[in-house]
Design a protein around this motif. Structure first.
Motif, PDB file in Angstrom:
ATOM      1  N   ILE A  25       0.839  -1.201   0.000  1.00 24.82           N
ATOM      2  CA  ILE A  25       0.000   0.000   0.000  1.00 24.82           C
ATOM      3  C   ILE A  25       0.874   1.251   0.000  1.00 24.82           C
ATOM      4  CG2 ILE A  25      -1.665   1.310   1.373  1.00 24.82           C
ATOM      5  CD1 ILE A  25      -2.883  -1.424   2.186  1.00 24.82           C
ATOM      6  N   LEU A  26       1.944   1.244   0.807  1.00 23.03           N
ATOM      7  CA  LEU A  26       2.884   2.379   0.805  1.00 23.03           C
ATOM      8  C   LEU A  26       3.551   2.543  -0.559  1.00 23.03           C
ATOM      9  CD1 LEU A  26       4.729   2.192   4.248  1.00 23.03           C
ATOM     10  CD2 LEU A  26       3.111   3.921   3.463  1.00 23.03           C
ATOM     11  N   LEU A  27       3.880   1.421  -1.211  1.00 24.33           N
ATOM     12  CA  LEU A  27       4.492   1.495  -2.539  1.00 24.33           C
ATOM     13  C   LEU A  27       3.523   2.090  -3.545  1.00 24.33           C
ATOM     14  CD1 LEU A  27       7.051   0.829  -4.171  1.00 24.33           C
ATOM     15  CD2 LEU A  27       6.004  -1.367  -4.712  1.00 24.33           C
ATOM     16  N   ARG A  28       2.260   1.731  -3.447  1.00 25.78           N
ATOM     17  CA  ARG A  28       1.264   2.319  -4.355  1.00 25.78           C
ATOM     18  C   ARG A  28       1.138   3.824  -4.132  1.00 25.78           C
ATOM     19  NH1 ARG A  28      -3.791  -1.974  -4.582  1.00 25.78           N
ATOM     20  NH2 ARG A  28      -2.693  -3.564  -5.790  1.00 25.78           N
ATOM     21  N   ILE A  29       1.168   4.235  -2.869  1.00 26.17           N
ATOM     22  CA  ILE A  29       1.075   5.665  -2.565  1.00 26.17           C
ATOM     23  C   ILE A  29       2.297   6.404  -3.099  1.00 26.17           C
ATOM     24  CG2 ILE A  29       1.101   7.340  -0.667  1.00 26.17           C
ATOM     25  CD1 ILE A  29      -0.619   5.294   0.921  1.00 26.17           C
ATOM     26  N   GLY A  53       7.681  -7.667   3.460  1.00 23.48           N
ATOM     27  CA  GLY A  53       6.440  -7.898   2.721  1.00 23.48           C
ATOM     28  C   GLY A  53       6.417  -9.137   1.864  1.00 23.48           C
ATOM     29  N   ARG A  54       7.568  -9.796   1.669  1.00 23.96           N
ATOM     30  CA  ARG A  54       7.674 -11.014   0.859  1.00 23.96           C
ATOM     31  C   ARG A  54       7.143 -10.802  -0.558  1.00 23.96           C
ATOM     32  NH1 ARG A  54       6.008 -13.025   5.849  1.00 23.96           N
ATOM     33  NH2 ARG A  54       3.902 -13.496   5.221  1.00 23.96           N
ATOM     34  N   GLY A  55       7.333  -9.584  -1.064  1.00 23.88           N
ATOM     35  CA  GLY A  55       6.865  -9.263  -2.408  1.00 23.88           C
ATOM     36  C   GLY A  55       7.946  -9.509  -3.449  1.00 23.88           C
ATOM     37  N   PRO A  56       7.672  -9.144  -4.700  1.00 21.72           N
ATOM     38  CA  PRO A  56       8.637  -9.366  -5.773  1.00 21.72           C
ATOM     39  C   PRO A  56       9.848  -8.442  -5.647  1.00 21.72           C
ATOM     40  CG  PRO A  56       6.758  -8.137  -6.590  1.00 21.72           C
ATOM     41  CD  PRO A  56       6.441  -8.526  -5.177  1.00 21.72           C
ATOM     42  N   LEU A  57      10.899  -8.796  -6.348  1.00 25.44           N
ATOM     43  CA  LEU A  57      12.148  -8.038  -6.294  1.00 25.44           C
ATOM     44  C   LEU A  57      12.174  -6.886  -7.299  1.00 25.44           C
ATOM     45  CD1 LEU A  57      14.891  -8.026  -4.893  1.00 25.44           C
ATOM     46  CD2 LEU A  57      15.729  -9.601  -6.619  1.00 25.44           C
ATOM     47  N   TRP A  58      11.358  -6.969  -8.361  1.00 22.77           N
ATOM     48  CA  TRP A  58      11.468  -5.970  -9.425  1.00 22.77           C
ATOM     49  C   TRP A  58      11.194  -4.538  -8.970  1.00 22.77           C
ATOM     50  CZ3 TRP A  58       7.585  -2.795 -10.836  1.00 22.77           C
ATOM     51  CH2 TRP A  58       6.278  -3.187 -10.580  1.00 22.77           C
ATOM     52  N   PRO A  59      10.298  -4.244  -7.999  1.00 26.29           N
ATOM     53  CA  PRO A  59      10.143  -2.841  -7.600  1.00 26.29           C
ATOM     54  C   PRO A  59      11.420  -2.242  -7.010  1.00 26.29           C
ATOM     55  CG  PRO A  59       8.229  -4.088  -6.866  1.00 26.29           C
ATOM     56  CD  PRO A  59       9.248  -5.071  -7.350  1.00 26.29           C
ATOM     57  N   GLY A  93       2.785  -1.141 -13.093  1.00 26.00           N
ATOM     58  CA  GLY A  93       3.222  -2.416 -12.533  1.00 26.00           C
ATOM     59  C   GLY A  93       2.890  -2.554 -11.061  1.00 26.00           C
ATOM     60  N   VAL A  94       3.054  -1.478 -10.313  1.00 28.88           N
ATOM     61  CA  VAL A  94       2.764  -1.514  -8.874  1.00 28.88           C
ATOM     62  C   VAL A  94       1.275  -1.720  -8.632  1.00 28.88           C
ATOM     63  CG1 VAL A  94       2.669  -0.016  -6.838  1.00 28.88           C
ATOM     64  CG2 VAL A  94       4.783  -0.240  -8.108  1.00 28.88           C
ATOM     65  N   TRP A  95       0.439  -1.067  -9.408  1.00 24.98           N
ATOM     66  CA  TRP A  95      -1.002  -1.214  -9.209  1.00 24.98           C
ATOM     67  C   TRP A  95      -1.513  -2.557  -9.718  1.00 24.98           C
ATOM     68  CZ3 TRP A  95      -4.403   1.232  -6.254  1.00 24.98           C
ATOM     69  CH2 TRP A  95      -4.001   2.441  -5.685  1.00 24.98           C
ATOM     70  N   ARG A  96      -0.729  -3.249 -10.540  1.00 20.61           N
ATOM     71  CA  ARG A  96      -1.138  -4.585 -11.000  1.00 20.61           C
ATOM     72  C   ARG A  96      -0.763  -5.676 -10.009  1.00 20.61           C
ATOM     73  NH1 ARG A  96      -1.893  -5.675 -16.841  1.00 20.61           N
ATOM     74  NH2 ARG A  96      -1.224  -7.708 -16.165  1.00 20.61           N
ATOM     75  N   LEU A  97       0.116  -5.377  -9.047  1.00 22.39           N
ATOM     76  CA  LEU A  97       0.470  -6.364  -8.028  1.00 22.39           C
ATOM     77  C   LEU A  97      -0.739  -6.599  -7.124  1.00 22.39           C
ATOM     78  CD1 LEU A  97       4.021  -5.186  -6.887  1.00 22.39           C
ATOM     79  CD2 LEU A  97       3.458  -7.257  -8.154  1.00 22.39           C
ATOM     80  N   PRO A  98      -1.127  -7.839  -6.923  1.00 21.04           N
ATOM     81  CA  PRO A  98      -2.279  -8.092  -6.045  1.00 21.04           C
ATOM     82  C   PRO A  98      -1.910  -7.879  -4.584  1.00 21.04           C
ATOM     83  CG  PRO A  98      -1.363 -10.162  -6.822  1.00 21.04           C
ATOM     84  CD  PRO A  98      -0.606  -9.067  -7.517  1.00 21.04           C
TER      85      PRO A  98
END
Length: 156
Positions: A15-19, A74-80, A123-128
């Motif tokens: 959510i912070l990344l989207r902001i 966050g265990r999210g992807p590395l690309w951001p 790309g960030v907004w497409r991440l679920p």
């Protein structure tokens, strides 16, 4: 013996990344408008262009920290993280080219920078978003993950 189900990934880093990505995109579009205003003859907008560049640089450095948080914890992807690292380097180069009055490099890098920011935003907004912790089913003690849509019934 099976391992317990993993806890849900936290939602707040994404959510912070989207902001931050949305803020960065708005600042980049404002930067384009200020540059166009300057090139149109409103020379006072050059000072605003410079101030917005410093704000944009601050936000991209903050986004770099947030992108690291998306990866861990966050265990999210590395690309951001890699994308934001590239954007940070591009912003630094952009500011340097502007102060050096290297207009051809400044305009070219500006176009590439705004394109990169907008692609990153999409790309960030497409991440679920991960599922909320309170919406996960309670473990039944069997050690197996629940099936999507509920348990599977087998007829005899």
């Amino acid at each position: 013996m099976s391992s317990p189900p993993a806890a849900a990934a936290p939602r707040w880093p994404l959510i912070l990344l989207r902001i931050s990505a949305t803020t960065l995109a708005l600042l980049a579009l404002l930067q384009v408008m200020l540059a166009g205003s300057f090139l149109n003859g409103t020379y006072e907008s050059l000072k605003d262009h410079e101030g917005n560049a410093m704000t944009l640089a601050t936000v991209v450095v903050c986004q770099l920290v947030v992108a690291a948080l998306v990866r861990r914890p966050g265990r999210g992807p590395l690309w951001p993280l890699w994308t934001t690292t590239g954007l940070t380097a591009a912003v630094i180069g952009q500011i340097a080219a502007g102060y050096a009055r290297s207009i051809s490099a400044h305009v070219t890098l500006g176009v590439l920078l705004v394109s990169g920011v907008l692609f990153g935003l999409v790309g960030v907004w497409r991440l679920p978003l991960p599922a909320r912790a309170d919406s996960l089913p309670e473990p039944d003690g069997s050690g197996r993950l629940p099936r999507p849509g509920g348990p599977l019934e087998v007829s005899k």
